[in-house]
Design a protein around this motif. Structure first.
Motif, short mmCIF file in Angstrom:
data_model
loop_
_atom_site.label_atom_id
_atom_site.label_comp_id
_atom_site.label_asym_id
_atom_site.label_seq_id
_atom_site.Cartn_x
_atom_site.Cartn_y
_atom_site.Cartn_z
N SER A 34 68.50 67.53 55.10
CA SER A 34 69.05 68.83 56.66
C SER A 34 70.52 68.60 56.89
O SER A 34 71.05 69.62 57.61
CB SER A 34 68.00 68.28 57.68
N GLY A 35 71.11 67.81 57.04
CA GLY A 35 72.41 67.59 57.01
C GLY A 35 73.41 66.35 55.62
O GLY A 35 73.36 65.82 54.97
N GLU A 36 73.57 65.06 56.56
CA GLU A 36 73.56 64.16 55.53
C GLU A 36 73.18 63.51 55.09
O GLU A 36 71.93 62.88 55.63
CB GLU A 36 74.99 62.63 56.68
N ARG A 82 75.71 55.80 45.41
CA ARG A 82 74.54 57.11 44.93
C ARG A 82 75.61 58.03 45.59
O ARG A 82 74.96 58.86 46.22
CB ARG A 82 73.56 56.67 45.42
N GLY A 83 76.64 58.01 47.25
CA GLY A 83 76.96 58.96 48.18
C GLY A 83 75.43 58.77 48.82
O GLY A 83 75.60 59.61 49.75
N VAL A 84 75.06 57.71 49.17
CA VAL A 84 74.28 58.08 50.79
C VAL A 84 74.67 56.91 51.55
O VAL A 84 74.83 55.47 51.16
CB VAL A 84 72.82 57.54 50.12
N SER A 85 74.76 57.43 52.93
CA SER A 85 74.55 56.85 53.95
C SER A 85 73.43 55.67 54.35
O SER A 85 72.41 56.42 54.70
CB SER A 85 75.33 57.15 55.07
N VAL A 86 73.62 54.29 54.32
CA VAL A 86 72.51 53.42 55.15
C VAL A 86 72.63 53.22 56.60
O VAL A 86 73.56 52.40 57.38
CB VAL A 86 71.96 52.41 54.45
N VAL A 87 71.89 53.54 57.29
CA VAL A 87 71.40 53.12 58.50
C VAL A 87 70.30 52.23 59.32
O VAL A 87 69.54 52.48 58.76
CB VAL A 87 71.06 54.16 60.10
#
Length: 228
Positions: A34-36, A82-87
């Motif tokens: 839906s966004g980042e 892979r360009g994915v951020s982790v929270v």
């Protein structure tokens, strides 16, 4: 069925067959954002223990704490590539969120039983990865802002000196005595629907979560086939 009970069943097969990752993807899975590109990593459900000479697993809090930290870093590094951020969610600080983690562990064990270990399949599911944690997982999306949640469940045991001595003597007598082993699973959940879109299990007699390098290898096996 408790994960360790399931894993013990597999001790009846050759040990070389126990070193395996087996990712599964839900039918009609399309990853959308839906966004980042952001994934919520629930506090990993990890426990490390020492296998005593008598065959009892004695939990080790020091090993467990290190394993959780190594696993978190390994996941963050893997997804960042892979360009994915982790929270990193502190799900243990909230009763509601910790219940979601427990639910995932229970559902994951059911998936292991029916899709991996039992020849008897559920009539309405068959071989399909068709499982959900329910709409309650939306609380994680609302709080942490990710479209997907990653849940990790791992148990790892290591033979004590006494156990290793017993294994050596037993080997001379041709009596099999199992040592420590690593077992667990990871699941990727769509936090908008609760649907489990990907699942993978690991089962190994060689894994080690007590140091960063080996823990990174375990994370790599655990995230094999992750559709991100």
């Amino acid at each position: 069925m408790e994960l360790r009970v399931i894993a013990l069943i597999l001790l009846c097969v050759p040990l070389c067959a126990c070193d395996a990752a087996s990712p599964r993807l839900a039918d009609s899975t399309t990853i959308s954002w839906s966004g980042e590109k952001r994934v919520v990593l629930a506090t990993p459900d990890i426990e490390l223990s020492e296998l005593t000479a008598g065959g009892v697993n004695a939990p080790r809090a020091d090993w467990t704490g290190s394993a959780i930290a190594f696993t978190r870093k390994g996941v963050a590094d893997k997804l960042a590539s892979r360009g994915v951020s982790v929270v990193e969610a502190d799900t243990g600080a909230s009763v509601r969120e910790s219940q979601i983690v427990k639910l995932n562990s229970a559902v994951g064990q059911a998936i292991l039983l029916h899709l991996y270990y039992s020849p008897i399949k559920l009539p309405q599911k068959g071989d399909a990865l068709d499982w959900t944690l329910g709409p309650g997982v939306a609380v994680l999306r609302e709080k942490y802002g990710g479209d997907y949640g990653l849940f990790i469940h791992l148990r790892d045991s290591y033979s004590s000196t006494g156990r290793q001595a017993l294994m050596g003597v037993s080997a001379l007598l041709l009596i099999p005595v199992p040592g420590g082993f690593q077992s667990g699973f990871a699941s990727l959940v769509d936090l908008r629907t609760g649907r489990i879109v990907w699942f993978n299990r690991v089962l190994s007699v060689n894994g080690d979560l007590r140091n960063s390098d080996d823990a990174r290898d375990t994370v790599g096996e655990l995230l094999q086939g992750l559709p991100l």
